[in-house]
Design a protein around this motif. Structure first.
Motif, PDB file in Angstrom:
ATOM      1  N   THR B  49       1.542 -18.613  -8.480  1.00 37.59           N
ATOM      2  CA  THR B  49       1.163 -17.569  -9.440  1.00 37.59           C
ATOM      3  C   THR B  49      -0.082 -17.951 -10.238  1.00 37.59           C
ATOM      4  O   THR B  49      -0.791 -17.082 -10.737  1.00 37.59           O
ATOM      5  N   LEU B 100       7.904 -16.125  -8.685  1.00 35.19           N
ATOM      6  CA  LEU B 100       8.247 -15.066  -7.742  1.00 35.19           C
ATOM      7  C   LEU B 100       7.347 -13.867  -7.985  1.00 35.19           C
ATOM      8  O   LEU B 100       7.340 -13.306  -9.082  1.00 35.19           O
ATOM      9  N   LEU B 101       6.565 -13.499  -6.966  1.00 39.06           N
ATOM     10  CA  LEU B 101       5.759 -12.276  -7.031  1.00 39.06           C
ATOM     11  C   LEU B 101       6.469 -11.165  -6.290  1.00 39.06           C
ATOM     12  O   LEU B 101       7.246 -11.412  -5.367  1.00 39.06           O
ATOM     13  N   ALA B 104       5.637  -4.734  -7.049  1.00 35.16           N
ATOM     14  CA  ALA B 104       5.817  -3.666  -8.038  1.00 35.16           C
ATOM     15  C   ALA B 104       4.497  -3.309  -8.712  1.00 35.16           C
ATOM     16  O   ALA B 104       3.618  -4.136  -8.884  1.00 35.16           O
ATOM     17  N   ASP B 105       4.382  -2.055  -9.099  1.00 36.11           N
ATOM     18  CA  ASP B 105       3.242  -1.623  -9.895  1.00 36.11           C
ATOM     19  C   ASP B 105       3.286  -2.329 -11.246  1.00 36.11           C
ATOM     20  O   ASP B 105       4.341  -2.770 -11.692  1.00 36.11           O
ATOM     21  N   PRO B 106       2.124  -2.428 -11.916  1.00 30.78           N
ATOM     22  CA  PRO B 106       2.128  -3.074 -13.230  1.00 30.78           C
ATOM     23  C   PRO B 106       2.931  -2.279 -14.254  1.00 30.78           C
ATOM     24  O   PRO B 106       3.027  -1.052 -14.168  1.00 30.78           O
ATOM     25  N   TYR B 209      -5.266 -16.526 -10.998  1.00 30.81           N
ATOM     26  CA  TYR B 209      -3.917 -15.999 -11.204  1.00 30.81           C
ATOM     27  C   TYR B 209      -3.618 -15.013 -10.094  1.00 30.81           C
ATOM     28  O   TYR B 209      -4.418 -14.116  -9.820  1.00 30.81           O
ATOM     29  N   ARG B 211      -1.276 -11.985  -9.087  1.00 23.89           N
ATOM     30  CA  ARG B 211      -0.541 -11.053  -9.934  1.00 23.89           C
ATOM     31  C   ARG B 211       0.567 -10.299  -9.209  1.00 23.89           C
ATOM     32  O   ARG B 211       1.551  -9.904  -9.811  1.00 23.89           O
ATOM     33  N   ARG B 212       0.383 -10.005  -7.929  1.00 22.07           N
ATOM     34  CA  ARG B 212       1.441  -9.354  -7.159  1.00 22.07           C
ATOM     35  C   ARG B 212       1.154  -9.516  -5.682  1.00 22.07           C
ATOM     36  O   ARG B 212       0.049  -9.923  -5.300  1.00 22.07           O
ATOM     37  N   LEU B 246      -4.394  -4.436  -8.926  1.00 20.37           N
ATOM     38  CA  LEU B 246      -4.939  -5.771  -9.122  1.00 20.37           C
ATOM     39  C   LEU B 246      -3.958  -6.783  -8.524  1.00 20.37           C
ATOM     40  O   LEU B 246      -2.797  -6.837  -8.919  1.00 20.37           O
TER      41      LEU B 246
END
Lengths: 262, 262
Positions: B49, B100-101, B104-106, B209, B211-212, B246
């Motif tokens: 992450t 854990l990624l 999901a949408d932000p 970073y 992010r998803r 993102l």
């Protein structure tokens, strides 16, 4: 801070630099940055230019050790690893780059300083915010004046823009330097307050770049979030000096507790 | 990559992931990220992450060792230090955070994906740019299509805006994942080309970073500089997936050679 061995320094962590009961992350990086600077002293690398810290376990105010290992000392750049250890346990570890900063204007810049109302028209952040559940001793050593536009969270009506901007001075009247700027780069309150999230947002990782020596006087600080998901928030900070020049920038990843999806 | 001891992994650094004769920084962080992931496997922290790397000495293609030391394994976050060592010398050291990624949408986002012409209208970056003094083997494994607006440097007329934007795919047709995104975050050419600086810009420090999890398909990448002074440049990168979310962001400090002041 006293050297008591090769690359090992004794530090006393001062409770003044706290938010609630937690020592401020930028302050902890400044303690490591100071040890790093003393460790490679004499090599023409007087200033911290980059710090990247990983926050493992919050330390307590009181005695701690800063252990510095030199990774490389070059002509213009020195790189070290610095660990903040307390009671035998690693609390914060950082990679620190040292070099020479000056006050010169940028060769090129894309950045304009954040627009803020005059300093005296901004809201002086108190050590004990009315109605808050915790006290912020940090506001006794940092004189921070928040843009009133970003204060709406305190009235229960956060703007939702994810921005906080403020004027900052050191309360003892001393000028900012590359180490104290590490504190300015991680301001209080976090951007999440502007999004209606009032909880604690512990920093997981923070990377700061010091860009030039700040002019005397206050600095302007802008903090903004980009994306929040999965209990993770980024915050991007920029700091400009009294001449309007970018003096420091940082990015951090912090843990944030989210309510149910809006 | 083979584990041959507690926390130590053998890696082979592949010359395909090079720019000129230098291995790509994001690739080296991906090698460390993979070792980190194997080192804390089984703990519910399958994804990198955050990575913060400090670049000490460029490694050569060929055998190297990745040494991973676990700093902390918590419920949702694991933190390690990973070192890339070759011929007994430290080349790159990183702090890596695992967690854990998901896709999901932000919960909240301030970011819109960079606007780019359709992928087929962008300029496919060649391994051997005409007139260039070095070859870019990386462009054989990454299919990068640069916004033609940002190509003006190649005609000797850089825009001066300090931005580069591109579509990127993995050339073997595989989908992006959190490790390969580390390569996308440090794109070629550097932003300095858009400012008329054609030289090599070695990364000193890079923090990324994730992010998803990215959707299948190409990613859009935007790279921008903020400030250049004292032979130091920052570059800020954002990567969006095919759904416009993102998926990764990075900040780096790089050394840059400046001509006389403009």
């Amino acid at each position: 801070m006293t050297a008591y061995g090769e690359g090992e320094f004794a530090a006393t962590l001062d409770a003044q630099w706290s938010v609630g009961s937690r020592l401020h992350g930028g302050y902890l990086l400044a303690v490591l940055g100071r040890a790093a600077g003393e460790s490679v002293a004499g090599g023409g690398h007087p200033h911290v230019t980059a710090v990247s810290g990983t926050f493992v376990e919050p330390p307590e105010p009181g005695p701690a050790a800063a252990r510095v290992e030199t990774l490389r000392v070059g002509r213009t750049v020195a790189q070290v690893r610095a660990a903040l250890v307390q009671e035998g346990r690693l609390r914060v570890e950082a990679h620190i780059t040292l070099g020479l900063l000056d006050e010169a204007d940028p060769w090129w810049s894309a950045h304009e300083p954040v627009r803020l109302p005059p300093e005296q028209d901004c809201f002086l952040m108190p050590v004990d915010p009315p109605g808050a559940t915790l006290s912020v001793p940090l506001m006794g050593v940092i004189e921070e004046r928040l843009d009133p536009e970003h204060l709406a969270f305190a009235a229960g009506a956060p703007s939702g823009r994810g921005v906080m901007a403020s004027w900052q001075r050191l309360a003892d009247g001393s000028d900012w330097d590359p180490l104290s700027l590490l504190v300015a780069l991680d301001p209080v309150p976090p951007v999440s307050f502007d999004l209606g999230l009032s909880g604690w947002v512990p920093t997981i990782q923070l990377s700061a770049y010091l860009r030039r020596l700040p002019a005397p006087g206050p600095v302007r600080v802008r903090l903004a979030a980009t994306d929040i998901a999965g209990e993770r928030m980024d915050e991007v900070a920029h700091v400009w000096d009294d001449k309007g020049r970018l003096v420091a920038q940082a990015t951090q990843l912090a843990a944030v507790r989210l309510p149910d999806r809006r």
